[in-house]
Scaffold this motif. Sequence first.
Motif, PDB file in Angstrom:
ATOM      1  N   SER A  79       5.328  10.836  -6.911  1.00 34.88           N
ATOM      2  CA  SER A  79       4.454  10.136  -5.891  1.00 34.88           C
ATOM      3  C   SER A  79       2.935  10.146  -5.894  1.00 34.88           C
ATOM      4  O   SER A  79       2.166   9.355  -5.831  1.00 34.88           O
ATOM      5  CB  SER A  79       4.917  10.431  -4.238  1.00 34.88           C
ATOM      6  N   GLU A  80       2.286  11.330  -6.864  1.00 34.15           N
ATOM      7  CA  GLU A  80       1.029  11.561  -6.911  1.00 34.15           C
ATOM      8  C   GLU A  80       0.592  10.560  -8.031  1.00 34.15           C
ATOM      9  O   GLU A  80      -0.518  10.093  -8.038  1.00 34.15           O
ATOM     10  CB  GLU A  80       1.027  12.901  -7.495  1.00 34.15           C
ATOM     11  N   LYS A  81       1.637  10.041  -9.107  1.00 30.86           N
ATOM     12  CA  LYS A  81       1.219   9.315  -9.864  1.00 30.86           C
ATOM     13  C   LYS A  81       0.664   7.948  -9.511  1.00 30.86           C
ATOM     14  O   LYS A  81      -0.096   7.351 -10.043  1.00 30.86           O
ATOM     15  CB  LYS A  81       2.296   8.939 -10.832  1.00 30.86           C
ATOM     16  N   LEU A  82       1.239   7.561  -8.252  1.00 31.62           N
ATOM     17  CA  LEU A  82       0.808   6.183  -7.550  1.00 31.62           C
ATOM     18  C   LEU A  82      -0.693   6.177  -7.213  1.00 31.62           C
ATOM     19  O   LEU A  82      -1.281   5.189  -6.828  1.00 31.62           O
ATOM     20  CB  LEU A  82       1.965   5.910  -6.613  1.00 31.62           C
ATOM     21  N   PHE A  83      -1.391   7.279  -6.949  1.00 31.60           N
ATOM     22  CA  PHE A  83      -2.518   7.229  -6.317  1.00 31.60           C
ATOM     23  C   PHE A  83      -3.530   7.483  -7.259  1.00 31.60           C
ATOM     24  O   PHE A  83      -4.104   8.569  -7.760  1.00 31.60           O
ATOM     25  CB  PHE A  83      -2.611   8.728  -5.538  1.00 31.60           C
ATOM     26  N   ASN A  87      -4.188   1.573  -8.946  1.00 30.74           N
ATOM     27  CA  ASN A  87      -3.377   1.099  -7.943  1.00 30.74           C
ATOM     28  C   ASN A  87      -3.777   0.989  -6.490  1.00 30.74           C
ATOM     29  O   ASN A  87      -3.426   0.295  -5.578  1.00 30.74           O
ATOM     30  CB  ASN A  87      -2.103   2.206  -7.733  1.00 30.74           C
ATOM     31  N   ASN A  88      -5.168   1.094  -6.589  1.00 28.61           N
ATOM     32  CA  ASN A  88      -6.019   1.131  -5.125  1.00 28.61           C
ATOM     33  C   ASN A  88      -6.598  -0.277  -5.338  1.00 28.61           C
ATOM     34  O   ASN A  88      -8.011  -0.580  -5.180  1.00 28.61           O
ATOM     35  CB  ASN A  88      -6.889   2.157  -5.088  1.00 28.61           C
ATOM     36  N   TYR A  94      -0.013  -5.656  -3.607  1.00 28.97           N
ATOM     37  CA  TYR A  94       1.075  -6.416  -2.974  1.00 28.97           C
ATOM     38  C   TYR A  94       2.097  -6.554  -4.122  1.00 28.97           C
ATOM     39  O   TYR A  94       3.434  -6.777  -3.728  1.00 28.97           O
ATOM     40  CB  TYR A  94       0.347  -7.752  -2.971  1.00 28.97           C
ATOM     41  N   GLN A  95       1.674  -6.213  -5.291  1.00 28.19           N
ATOM     42  CA  GLN A  95       2.816  -6.071  -6.277  1.00 28.19           C
ATOM     43  C   GLN A  95       3.852  -5.036  -6.080  1.00 28.19           C
ATOM     44  O   GLN A  95       5.177  -5.412  -5.979  1.00 28.19           O
ATOM     45  CB  GLN A  95       2.475  -6.065  -7.768  1.00 28.19           C
ATOM     46  N   LEU A  96       3.272  -3.686  -5.774  1.00 27.17           N
ATOM     47  CA  LEU A  96       4.045  -2.602  -5.461  1.00 27.17           C
ATOM     48  C   LEU A  96       4.900  -2.870  -4.157  1.00 27.17           C
ATOM     49  O   LEU A  96       5.930  -2.003  -3.993  1.00 27.17           O
ATOM     50  CB  LEU A  96       3.283  -1.308  -5.517  1.00 27.17           C
ATOM     51  N   ARG A  97       4.138  -3.355  -3.051  1.00 25.95           N
ATOM     52  CA  ARG A  97       4.975  -3.680  -1.699  1.00 25.95           C
ATOM     53  C   ARG A  97       6.145  -4.403  -2.069  1.00 25.95           C
ATOM     54  O   ARG A  97       7.148  -4.351  -1.335  1.00 25.95           O
ATOM     55  CB  ARG A  97       3.814  -4.276  -1.004  1.00 25.95           C
ATOM     56  N   LYS A  98       5.789  -5.479  -3.002  1.00 26.04           N
ATOM     57  CA  LYS A  98       6.962  -6.370  -3.329  1.00 26.04           C
ATOM     58  C   LYS A  98       8.082  -5.680  -3.749  1.00 26.04           C
ATOM     59  O   LYS A  98       9.464  -5.944  -3.693  1.00 26.04           O
ATOM     60  CB  LYS A  98       6.542  -7.629  -4.186  1.00 26.04           C
ATOM     61  N   GLU A  99       7.713  -4.812  -4.919  1.00 27.29           N
ATOM     62  CA  GLU A  99       8.871  -4.047  -5.602  1.00 27.29           C
ATOM     63  C   GLU A  99       9.361  -2.882  -4.505  1.00 27.29           C
ATOM     64  O   GLU A  99      10.649  -2.898  -4.704  1.00 27.29           O
ATOM     65  CB  GLU A  99       7.895  -2.913  -6.479  1.00 27.29           C
ATOM     66  N   PHE A 100       8.825  -2.473  -3.556  1.00 27.81           N
ATOM     67  CA  PHE A 100       9.339  -1.748  -2.444  1.00 27.81           C
ATOM     68  C   PHE A 100      10.254  -2.281  -1.561  1.00 27.81           C
ATOM     69  O   PHE A 100      11.584  -1.995  -1.572  1.00 27.81           O
ATOM     70  CB  PHE A 100       8.530  -1.240  -1.760  1.00 27.81           C
ATOM     71  N   ASN A 101       9.971  -3.785  -1.360  1.00 29.05           N
ATOM     72  CA  ASN A 101      10.924  -4.420  -0.352  1.00 29.05           C
ATOM     73  C   ASN A 101      12.268  -5.044  -1.362  1.00 29.05           C
ATOM     74  O   ASN A 101      13.148  -5.045  -0.766  1.00 29.05           O
ATOM     75  CB  ASN A 101      10.474  -5.655   0.191  1.00 29.05           C
ATOM     76  N   ALA A 102      12.107  -5.054  -2.529  1.00 38.62           N
ATOM     77  CA  ALA A 102      13.287  -5.544  -3.367  1.00 38.62           C
ATOM     78  C   ALA A 102      14.186  -4.373  -3.841  1.00 38.62           C
ATOM     79  O   ALA A 102      15.198  -4.553  -4.242  1.00 38.62           O
ATOM     80  CB  ALA A 102      12.611  -6.490  -4.660  1.00 38.62           C
ATOM     81  N   LYS A 141     -11.796   3.307  -0.071  1.00 38.73           N
ATOM     82  CA  LYS A 141     -12.639   3.628  -1.236  1.00 38.73           C
ATOM     83  C   LYS A 141     -11.542   4.619  -2.157  1.00 38.73           C
ATOM     84  O   LYS A 141     -11.319   4.362  -3.428  1.00 38.73           O
ATOM     85  CB  LYS A 141     -13.909   4.030  -1.042  1.00 38.73           C
ATOM     86  N   SER A 142     -10.823   5.690  -1.611  1.00 43.27           N
ATOM     87  CA  SER A 142     -10.283   6.614  -2.282  1.00 43.27           C
ATOM     88  C   SER A 142      -9.151   7.129  -1.335  1.00 43.27           C
ATOM     89  O   SER A 142      -9.423   8.226  -0.890  1.00 43.27           O
ATOM     90  CB  SER A 142     -11.144   7.599  -2.978  1.00 43.27           C
ATOM     91  N   PRO A 143      -8.202   6.536  -1.338  1.00 42.55           N
ATOM     92  CA  PRO A 143      -7.027   7.170  -0.596  1.00 42.55           C
ATOM     93  C   PRO A 143      -6.330   8.433  -0.898  1.00 42.55           C
ATOM     94  O   PRO A 143      -6.541   8.853  -1.922  1.00 42.55           O
ATOM     95  CB  PRO A 143      -5.511   6.206  -0.758  1.00 42.55           C
ATOM     96  N   TYR A 144      -6.509   9.396   0.248  1.00 42.14           N
ATOM     97  CA  TYR A 144      -6.048  10.828   0.087  1.00 42.14           C
ATOM     98  C   TYR A 144      -4.867  10.925  -0.294  1.00 42.14           C
ATOM     99  O   TYR A 144      -3.724  10.520   0.275  1.00 42.14           O
ATOM    100  CB  TYR A 144      -6.462  11.553   1.525  1.00 42.14           C
ATOM    101  N   TYR A 145      -4.423  11.989  -1.098  1.00 41.78           N
ATOM    102  CA  TYR A 145      -3.077  12.309  -1.493  1.00 41.78           C
ATOM    103  C   TYR A 145      -2.843  13.743  -0.957  1.00 41.78           C
ATOM    104  O   TYR A 145      -3.611  14.619  -1.230  1.00 41.78           O
ATOM    105  CB  TYR A 145      -2.947  12.602  -3.258  1.00 41.78           C
ATOM    106  N   PRO A 146      -2.043  13.771  -0.034  1.00 43.09           N
ATOM    107  CA  PRO A 146      -1.845  14.900   0.638  1.00 43.09           C
ATOM    108  C   PRO A 146      -0.791  15.976   0.299  1.00 43.09           C
ATOM    109  O   PRO A 146       0.053  16.494   0.767  1.00 43.09           O
ATOM    110  CB  PRO A 146      -1.307  14.372   2.108  1.00 43.09           C
ATOM    111  N   LYS A 147      -1.264  16.436  -0.863  1.00 39.93           N
ATOM    112  CA  LYS A 147      -0.438  17.392  -1.580  1.00 39.93           C
ATOM    113  C   LYS A 147      -0.335  18.715  -0.562  1.00 39.93           C
ATOM    114  O   LYS A 147       0.959  19.155  -0.394  1.00 39.93           O
ATOM    115  CB  LYS A 147      -1.076  17.752  -3.111  1.00 39.93           C
ATOM    116  N   LYS A 148      -0.956  19.194  -0.200  1.00 39.73           N
ATOM    117  CA  LYS A 148      -0.925  20.495   1.034  1.00 39.73           C
ATOM    118  C   LYS A 148      -0.161  20.126   1.968  1.00 39.73           C
ATOM    119  O   LYS A 148       0.741  21.068   2.293  1.00 39.73           O
ATOM    120  CB  LYS A 148      -2.585  20.892   1.319  1.00 39.73           C
TER     121      LYS A 148
END
Length: 272
Positions: A79-83, A87-88, A94-102, A141-148
């Motif tokens: 999941s961290e690879k997506l951040f 991808n931002n 919208y491409q990834l959202r489409k893949e999610f729904n499919a 600007k920079s979505p937080y990846y919540p690893k902790k």
Amino acid sequence: MKKNKNRAFLKWAGGKYGLIEDICKRLPEGKKLIEPFVGAGSVFLNTDYENYLLNDINPDLINLYNELKNNTEFYIKESEKLFCAKNNQEERFYQLRKEFNASNDIQFKSCLFLYLNRHGYNGLCRYNLSGGFNVPFGRYKSPYYPKKELYYFAEKAQKAVFTCESYENTFKRSRKLDTVYCDPPYAPISMTAKFTQYSKTAFTIEDQKNLAKLAKEHTDKKQCHVLISNHDTPFTREIYSQADVTQLMVSRTISQKGDKRVKVSELLALYK
């Protein structure tokens, strides 16, 4: 409740992080906490029961929780690879959202669910009538990846069982002296207001009444303790008339810019 509050790793409309102290003051002690509407899990993360039964009707949410619980290192790595900056971007979102729904790949969708939650507008979780996730791009600007937060949730999740079923079925799993905390989709402040659709199935006025009925029945028959959060309205006061009700004043944003906040009255209804 622990002295230091723990944040959920998901952004969640109606999340209970800001009300944890008030909720925990009202939650009866016991060995097991049951949550028929777990959402982002703030109550779970800030209580100390021996065991938890955590349910939600949203399969994407529960699949994520089970993946994180059972495959922690793999989930966090993937999941961290997506951040990333690539991808931002709106088109990529919208491409990834489409893949999610499919997709029918639970591991892949679980990683994407976290990405969509953190990159989508206001952390909303919303679906269209066909069951497609349809939250727009958030432009952060920079979505937080919540690893902790992910690691903390995964560790505590070893004490939990996650289910995806109706709230009625979750209530049936309760046993003597269990504690049940319910955070259902809130009743409308006015009876003309619409519900927010967090899953494919709307939570109706009849569901609101039925939940209050179940709370009373399980308290009487199984000696459970049930605490419910909701808006404080004449309607909820009526359906929770057999409970011990506490009023809370909660700050809410009432404009998209987030610069207008008002105090809204909520309640905690305790059946014991």
